[in-house]
Design an enzyme around this catalytic site. Structure first.
Site, PDB file in Angstrom:
ATOM      1  CD  GLU A  83      -3.055  -0.770  -0.010  1.00 17.84           C
ATOM      2  OE1 GLU A  83      -3.046   0.311  -0.636  1.00 17.84           O
ATOM      3  OE2 GLU A  83      -3.856  -1.674  -0.268  1.00 17.84           O
ATOM      4  CG  ASP A  94      -6.964   4.330  -5.119  1.00 13.92           C
ATOM      5  OD1 ASP A  94      -6.802   4.014  -6.307  1.00 13.92           O
ATOM      6  OD2 ASP A  94      -7.143   3.502  -4.207  1.00 13.92           O
TER       7      ASP A  94
END
Length: 187
Positions: A83, A94
């Site tokens: 991540e 995102d």
């Protein structure tokens, strides 16, 4: 006349400092670096303004350890690496909303995990709080749709939501987590 003067000063300050969002989204405060940054460190490039105006990030936002729970420390590390490189990288747009911090946690995910910490953004950028959120999210959803207690299921739920372990579109994400050294049984 005084009102015009104050307007000019405020406008000049806004132009000089611009947006401090990269710093504040990382849980920091923009300030002159001659001031003490208590329990933390300065990071350049997150604040606009003069050369000595930098982001004071508290150590609590960037150090610590993973919270314990059903997800193993190894599995949390692999997900964290995928991540963010396991860094408090702030927030980034995102898939229709911001994802923040070590585990790129979205606001809805934070609410689902019980809203730990003082705010979504500050929790996401604090390793202990963010991993506590991931642990709580997994505890809440692991039984949903028959997902097994495995690192693969946890990673795919983290990426694809409560039934993420059943969606083929999360297999690519699992490949990235697996490449970090975690196996299906890493739990």
């Amino acid at each position: 006349m005084n009102g015009l003067f104050l307007f000019c000063v405020a406008t000049t300050a806004a132009l000089a400092y611009g947006s401090d969002a990269p710093c504040t989204n990382s849980g920091g405060v923009c300030q002159d670096d001659h001031l003490a940054c208590h329990n933390g460190h300065y990071q350049s490039g997150l604040c606009t303004g003069g050369a000595h105006r930098r982001c004071c990030l508290t150590s609590a936002s960037h150090t610590g350890s993973f919270s314990t729970g059903i997800v193993s420390q190894q599995c949390l590390q692999c997900i964290c690496n995928v991540e963010s490189g396991c860094k408090a990288i702030g927030c980034h747009f995102d898939v229709n909303s911001d994802s923040c911090g070590y585990f790129q946690i979205k606001e809805g995910y934070w609410h689902d995990c019980g809203s730990p910490g003082s705010s979504w953004r500050s929790c996401a950028n604090d390793l202990a709080c963010a991993s506590k959120c991931v642990q709580a999210y997994m505890s809440r959803y692991i039984g949903f749709s028959g997902c097994s207690h495995s690192c693969e299921s946890y990673a795919r739920i983290h990426n694809g939501g409560p039934a993420g372990c059943k969606h083929t579109n999360t297999l690519g994400y699992w490949s990235h987590v697996h490449a970090q050294g975690c196996s299906h049984n890493s739990k």
